[in-house]
Write an enzyme that holds these catalytic residues in place. Structure first.
Site, PDB file in Angstrom:
ATOM      1  N   ARG A 103       0.872  -1.187   0.000  1.00 24.36           N
ATOM      2  CA  ARG A 103       0.000   0.000   0.000  1.00 24.36           C
ATOM      3  C   ARG A 103       0.904   1.230   0.000  1.00 24.36           C
ATOM      4  NH1 ARG A 103      -5.412   0.870   1.680  1.00 24.36           N
ATOM      5  NH2 ARG A 103      -5.820   2.841   2.771  1.00 24.36           N
ATOM      6  N   HIS A 129      -7.010   1.251  -6.978  1.00 24.97           N
ATOM      7  CA  HIS A 129      -7.291   0.467  -5.773  1.00 24.97           C
ATOM      8  C   HIS A 129      -8.008  -0.814  -6.222  1.00 24.97           C
ATOM      9  CE1 HIS A 129      -7.564  -0.504  -1.695  1.00 24.97           C
ATOM     10  NE2 HIS A 129      -8.341   0.470  -1.232  1.00 24.97           N
ATOM     11  N   GLN A 132      -9.987  -3.236  -3.803  1.00 29.32           N
ATOM     12  CA  GLN A 132     -11.263  -2.691  -3.345  1.00 29.32           C
ATOM     13  C   GLN A 132     -12.325  -2.848  -4.414  1.00 29.32           C
ATOM     14  OE1 GLN A 132     -12.267  -0.943  -0.187  1.00 29.32           O
ATOM     15  NE2 GLN A 132     -14.110  -1.672  -1.234  1.00 29.32           N
ATOM     16  N   ASP A 226     -17.125   8.159  -2.703  1.00 28.30           N
ATOM     17  CA  ASP A 226     -15.930   8.079  -1.849  1.00 28.30           C
ATOM     18  C   ASP A 226     -15.684   9.464  -1.269  1.00 28.30           C
ATOM     19  OD1 ASP A 226     -13.657   7.127  -0.599  1.00 28.30           O
ATOM     20  OD2 ASP A 226     -12.450   6.948  -2.415  1.00 28.30           O
ATOM     21  N   CYS A 266     -16.490   2.923  -0.052  1.00 28.02           N
ATOM     22  CA  CYS A 266     -15.374   2.068   0.375  1.00 28.02           C
ATOM     23  C   CYS A 266     -14.849   2.405   1.772  1.00 28.02           C
ATOM     24  CB  CYS A 266     -14.242   2.117  -0.656  1.00 28.02           C
ATOM     25  SG  CYS A 266     -13.465   3.739  -0.827  1.00 28.02           S
ATOM     26  N   ARG A 294     -13.964  -7.515   1.519  1.00 28.51           N
ATOM     27  CA  ARG A 294     -12.531  -7.380   1.283  1.00 28.51           C
ATOM     28  C   ARG A 294     -11.797  -8.620   1.786  1.00 28.51           C
ATOM     29  NH1 ARG A 294     -10.112  -2.276   1.044  1.00 28.51           N
ATOM     30  NH2 ARG A 294      -8.165  -3.448   0.968  1.00 28.51           N
TER      31      ARG A 294
END
Length: 311
Positions: A103, A129, A132, A226, A266, A294
């Protein structure tokens, strides 16, 4: 099996993506811990250069549930804080670990880590991402199946409302072309993905641009949003609040969507900004399923990358 990485959505074919999602569904159906031997004797590194809740916990728990040793490294808890090059860290980790989840803020650093001889997963970068969004596709198909519709996401209309220039917006653009659904990107001027990425999706008929949140949500099967100021954009928070005034996903936006439409976010959510409390906690929200998924999808992804099959 040749080494494979998962750095962007299109690092797998549609058939491979469906295989991973079917595997995730099987893993989700099983009691916790039942498959603990699948990765016994292995180790997986989770390297975090950016703050994390869901990514860290879902990977760490998932690795442990599969029977492997999770090795979690933060910048401050490793030599990365003292300037050790990523390529040196990668060459060490490949000798200890069987897979690396990374990450980071930099796509260049992600690709440098991917020079390791073991599979590398993009657990978030500035340009995407994918873990996700792959989990979100799983959540959408799961919600459809629960309503009695097993036809999947292909041909659906998915709206992403807000900061479409973010890593999430860019991975959704890739996902639309991979899974063959129509994506509506609704954003104020200046908050769209790079033009070349939009044009590639336009050429195949997979994207529409909207300049209003209600227009974006029109007849959508899924409404997604988001935060307005993602990690790294905190210094622009006030500017972005002004730019996104009137862009909150709320009842007025959702009334334009299809009656069966679900809402995704998310997380973390800033209630009252990109989404209101009533919509986030309302009957259309699948946000908490989305967060849980996830775990299951990443477990399936790790097994796929390591070539491990279920009996």
């Amino acid at each position: 099996m040749a080494k494979r990485d998962y750095l962007k959505m299109t690092d797998m074919t549609l058939a491979e993506a469906h295989r991973v999602l079917r595997l995730a569904a099987r893993l989700k159906e099983e009691p916790k811990g039942r498959r603990t031997g699948l990765l016994a004797g292995r180790a997986v590194a989770v390297v975090l250069e950016k703050a994390s809740t869901r990514t860290r916990v879902s990977f760490e728990v998932g690795i442990a549930q599969l029977g492997a040793q999770p090795v979690v490294l933060s910048t401050q808890g490793s030599q990365l804080a003292r300037g050790e090059p990523i390529r040196d860290t990668a060459r060490v980790l490949e000798r200890y670990c069987d897979l690396i989840a990374f990450r980071t803020s930099s796509t260049a650093r992600l690709h440098e880590m991917a020079e390791a001889s073991v599979p590398v997963i993009n657990a978030l970068s500035d340009e995407g991402h994918p873990v996700q969004v792959l989990s979100d596709v799983f959540t959408i198909e799961e919600a459809l199946a629960a309503s009695g519709d097993r036809s999947g996401i292909a041909g659906r209309r998915v709206a992403f409302i807000g900061d479409c220039a973010s890593n999430m917006g860019r991975s959704w653009l890739e996902a639309a072309q991979l899974f063959d659904f129509h994506l509506v990107l609704a954003a104020p001027e200046g908050y769209l993905p790079p033009t070349d990425e939009i044009e590639r999706a336009r050429a195949t008929g997979h994207v529409t641009i909207a300049a209003d949140p209600r227009e974006g949500a029109e007849k959508a099967d899924v409404v997604n949003t988001d935060v307005w100021a993602s990690m790294g954009n905190e210094d622009e928070a006030e500017k972005r609040r002004a730019a996104f005034a009137g862009w909150t996903v709320n009842a007025g936006v959702m009334e334009k969507a299809a009656k069966h439409a679900i809402v995704l976010h998310c997380l973390p959510a800033h209630r009252g900004e990109e989404i209101d409390e009533e919509t986030l906690e309302g009957p259309r929200s699948r946000v908490w399923d989305q967060a849980e998924n996830r775990l299951h999808v990443q477990k399936a992804l790790m097994l796929w990358l390591l070539g491990v099959e279920l009996a």
